[in-house]
Scaffold this active site. Structure first.
Site, mmCIF file in Angstrom:
data_model
loop_
_atom_site.group_PDB
_atom_site.id
_atom_site.type_symbol
_atom_site.label_atom_id
_atom_site.label_comp_id
_atom_site.label_asym_id
_atom_site.label_seq_id
_atom_site.Cartn_x
_atom_site.Cartn_y
_atom_site.Cartn_z
ATOM 1 N N HIS A 179 -18.647 -4.926 4.904
ATOM 2 C CA HIS A 179 -18.682 -3.937 3.828
ATOM 3 C C HIS A 179 -20.047 -3.848 3.160
ATOM 4 O O HIS A 179 -20.400 -2.822 2.587
ATOM 5 C CB HIS A 179 -17.634 -4.280 2.756
ATOM 6 C CG HIS A 179 -16.230 -4.121 3.233
ATOM 7 N ND1 HIS A 179 -15.145 -4.605 2.536
ATOM 8 C CD2 HIS A 179 -15.723 -3.531 4.344
ATOM 9 C CE1 HIS A 179 -14.028 -4.316 3.196
ATOM 10 N NE2 HIS A 179 -14.367 -3.670 4.292
ATOM 11 N N LYS A 219 -14.684 -5.634 -8.896
ATOM 12 C CA LYS A 219 -16.113 -5.886 -9.183
ATOM 13 C C LYS A 219 -16.625 -4.904 -10.238
ATOM 14 O O LYS A 219 -17.377 -5.275 -11.131
ATOM 15 C CB LYS A 219 -16.930 -5.774 -7.894
ATOM 16 C CG LYS A 219 -16.604 -6.841 -6.851
ATOM 17 C CD LYS A 219 -17.504 -6.766 -5.632
ATOM 18 C CE LYS A 219 -17.212 -5.585 -4.738
ATOM 19 N NZ LYS A 219 -15.901 -5.685 -4.039
ATOM 20 N N ASP A 233 -12.664 4.513 -2.929
ATOM 21 C CA ASP A 233 -13.183 3.160 -3.118
ATOM 22 C C ASP A 233 -14.152 3.045 -4.290
ATOM 23 O O ASP A 233 -14.578 1.928 -4.636
ATOM 24 C CB ASP A 233 -13.906 2.678 -1.850
ATOM 25 C CG ASP A 233 -12.947 2.282 -0.739
ATOM 26 O OD1 ASP A 233 -11.820 1.845 -1.048
ATOM 27 O OD2 ASP A 233 -13.315 2.420 0.447
ATOM 28 N N SER A 242 -12.534 -5.590 -3.628
ATOM 29 C CA SER A 242 -12.007 -4.449 -4.373
ATOM 30 C C SER A 242 -12.888 -4.004 -5.537
ATOM 31 O O SER A 242 -13.923 -4.598 -5.852
ATOM 32 C CB SER A 242 -10.599 -4.754 -4.893
ATOM 33 O OG SER A 242 -10.623 -5.464 -6.117
ATOM 34 N N ARG A 287 -23.549 -2.768 -3.115
ATOM 35 C CA ARG A 287 -22.855 -2.556 -1.837
ATOM 36 C C ARG A 287 -23.891 -1.911 -0.925
ATOM 37 O O ARG A 287 -24.187 -0.720 -1.046
ATOM 38 C CB ARG A 287 -21.634 -1.669 -2.025
ATOM 39 C CG ARG A 287 -20.753 -1.565 -0.772
ATOM 40 C CD ARG A 287 -19.455 -0.872 -1.122
ATOM 41 N NE ARG A 287 -18.640 -0.537 0.021
ATOM 42 C CZ ARG A 287 -17.493 -1.116 0.344
ATOM 43 N NH1 ARG A 287 -17.060 -2.119 -0.392
ATOM 44 N NH2 ARG A 287 -16.792 -0.705 1.375
ATOM 45 N N ASP A 290 0.839 -1.206 0.000
ATOM 46 C CA ASP A 290 0.000 0.000 0.000
ATOM 47 C C ASP A 290 0.871 1.252 0.000
ATOM 48 O O ASP A 290 0.667 2.178 -0.793
ATOM 49 C CB ASP A 290 -0.897 0.037 1.246
ATOM 50 C CG ASP A 290 -1.917 -1.088 1.299
ATOM 51 O OD1 ASP A 290 -3.087 -0.841 0.995
ATOM 52 O OD2 ASP A 290 -1.539 -2.212 1.666
ATOM 53 N N ASP A 318 -6.470 4.887 -4.253
ATOM 54 C CA ASP A 318 -6.421 3.760 -3.327
ATOM 55 C C ASP A 318 -5.316 2.842 -3.834
ATOM 56 O O ASP A 318 -5.482 2.151 -4.846
ATOM 57 C CB ASP A 318 -7.755 3.014 -3.282
ATOM 58 C CG ASP A 318 -7.829 2.040 -2.101
ATOM 59 O OD1 ASP A 318 -6.754 1.690 -1.569
ATOM 60 O OD2 ASP A 318 -8.936 1.648 -1.711
ATOM 61 N N GLU A 354 -5.311 7.194 0.492
ATOM 62 C CA GLU A 354 -5.790 6.475 1.680
ATOM 63 C C GLU A 354 -4.748 6.443 2.800
ATOM 64 O O GLU A 354 -5.104 6.452 3.971
ATOM 65 C CB GLU A 354 -6.195 5.040 1.322
ATOM 66 C CG GLU A 354 -6.769 4.307 2.524
ATOM 67 C CD GLU A 354 -7.357 2.952 2.184
ATOM 68 O OE1 GLU A 354 -8.031 2.391 3.052
ATOM 69 O OE2 GLU A 354 -7.150 2.463 1.065
ATOM 70 N N THR A 399 -7.375 -4.831 0.544
ATOM 71 C CA THR A 399 -6.148 -5.324 1.176
ATOM 72 C C THR A 399 -6.344 -6.724 1.757
ATOM 73 O O THR A 399 -5.424 -7.548 1.729
ATOM 74 C CB THR A 399 -5.669 -4.351 2.275
ATOM 75 O OG1 THR A 399 -5.471 -3.060 1.682
ATOM 76 C CG2 THR A 399 -4.355 -4.807 2.880
ATOM 77 N N ILE A 406 -3.922 0.040 -2.743
ATOM 78 C CA ILE A 406 -4.380 -1.354 -2.807
ATOM 79 C C ILE A 406 -5.795 -1.382 -2.248
ATOM 80 O O ILE A 406 -6.001 -1.310 -1.043
ATOM 81 C CB ILE A 406 -3.485 -2.331 -2.020
ATOM 82 C CG1 ILE A 406 -2.088 -2.402 -2.628
ATOM 83 C CG2 ILE A 406 -4.115 -3.725 -2.000
ATOM 84 C CD1 ILE A 406 -1.145 -3.379 -1.911
ATOM 85 N N ASP A 407 -6.762 -1.454 -3.139
ATOM 86 C CA ASP A 407 -8.153 -1.600 -2.725
ATOM 87 C C ASP A 407 -8.421 -3.093 -2.569
ATOM 88 O O ASP A 407 -8.137 -3.871 -3.475
ATOM 89 C CB ASP A 407 -9.075 -1.001 -3.794
ATOM 90 C CG ASP A 407 -10.530 -1.072 -3.400
ATOM 91 O OD1 ASP A 407 -10.823 -1.022 -2.190
ATOM 92 O OD2 ASP A 407 -11.386 -1.180 -4.305
#
Length: 351
Positions: free
Chosen positions: A238, A265, A292, A262, A279, A45, A133, A68, A138, A135-136
């Site tokens: 989430h 999708k 995100d 992440s 979501r 990250d 981001d 982030e 993680t 690393i979305d």
């Protein structure tokens, strides 16, 4: 504006950052820390954020950045900072012209830490702001699953450029979607999604050098909603899995949903491998972070989809670092978006 330079820099920066994250992905020890909100952060990250912000500052020095991560923990842990510096200092694209376009890499460890800390913009409705981001997903990264490197340019509150680097998704846009698709990476994996507002969305294979040829991507036409494929988050914290199951039942969908981490999708439904991404709010006070969703939102819309919150409002990226005016996300092909939204409203409204 065409945003041609912004797109090129964003694609190359994300591609270079994915090379760094892949090096960490294949290591057993990933230098993992826990942030104040208990979410994990790795040396990948920090390293990816340093490389991307350095490229943005070299090319667009007056732009703001909403990132982030921040580097205070690294200043307290010299060994970890040294690990990240080694990664950053040795991750380069094979193509000299591409490296030159990015302005090279940070020259010193101090410059690296300054780059990581340059992502503290408050965001807002005015000016040019990059949402990053590094690393979305993680937790997906840590378990050997899906993750994404995400970058978007927001101008006066509107997303203009979006790029997603998904190292573990298949390059083949027609590859069927399943929960384990591309896990662990390997041959034929690694795709870069990109879009500019009003210009459509594309995908291309990730590479170690110059950008590869791209091809346009489009949402799949859904003629029978019962045959649609749902995507949802792996983590129950989430998105509400129970509500999602009730919505699927209301729509007559019998296929099991595909859970992956992440913004992979967003990329998956944009190219027609999946159809719907939900979501759903897990608590009333939760605010989604702009990093995100910004890139994925634009890529899906440019691929022929519609993205709103659960109340049918467009995602509002002008409110600062969070989507505080929105609740949840509903992404679907335009022709069926309202039908999906009706089912979402019905299920959430009955609670």
């Amino acid at each position: 504006m065409s945003y041609r330079k912004e797109l090129k820099v964003a694609e190359l920066a994300v591609q270079r950052a994915t090379l760094l994250t892949q090096r960490v992905f294949h290591e057993k020890a990933k230098g993992t820390l826990s942030k104040d909100d208990k979410s994990p952060v790795t040396i990948g990250d920090f390293g990816a954020q340093a490389l991307i912000i350095h490229a943005i500052r070299r090319n667009f020095p007056t732009d703001e950045i909403v990132g982030e991560e921040e580097a205070s923990s690294l200043r307290e842990d010299k060994d970890l900072s040294n690990q990240i510096w080694e990664l950053v200092n040795t991750t380069k694209l094979d193509d000299e012209a591409s490296e030159e376009q990015l302005g090279g890499s940070p020259k010193t460890e101090r410059e690296m830490l300054q780059a990581i800390d340059a992502g503290q913009s408050a965001g807002g409705r005015h000016g040019r702001i990059w949402a990053l981001d590094p690393i979305d997903g993680t937790k997906g990264f840590l378990r050997g699953g899906q993750y994404a490197v995400c970058l978007a340019l927001i101008v006066d509150g509107h997303v203009k450029v979006g790029v997603l680097g998904c190292p573990n998704l298949p390059v083949d846009n027609s590859a069927p979607l399943s929960a384990d698709v591309g896990d662990k990476g390997g041959e034929g994996r690694g795709v870069l999604f990109a879009a500019v507002l009003g210009s459509g969305a594309v995908s291309r294979p990730l590479s170690r050098g110059a950008l590869q040829d791209s091809q346009p991507i489009h949402m799949r036409e859904v003629t029978d909603i019962a045959q649609a494929t749902f995507c949802e988050s792996v983590e129950a914290g989430h998105s509400s899995h129970g509500d999602q199951a009730m919505i699927a039942k209301k729509l007559g969908i019998v296929k099991e949903s595909v859970r992956m981490d992440s913004q992979a999708k967003y990329g998956s439904i944009a190219r027609g491998a999946g159809d719907l991404y939900l979501r759903l709010p897990v608590r009333a006070d939760y605010q989604e972070k702009i990093w995100d969703h910004a890139a994925g939102d634009l890529i899906v819309r440019e691929a022929g989809g519609q993205v709103t919150d659960v109340e049918g409002r467009r995602l509002d990226f002008s409110q600062g670092r969070t989507l505080k005016e929105n609740k949840g996300v509903v992404a679907a092909p335009k022709d069926v978006h309202e039908q999906v939204l009706d089912a979402v409203r019905s299920v959430l409204g009955s609670k």
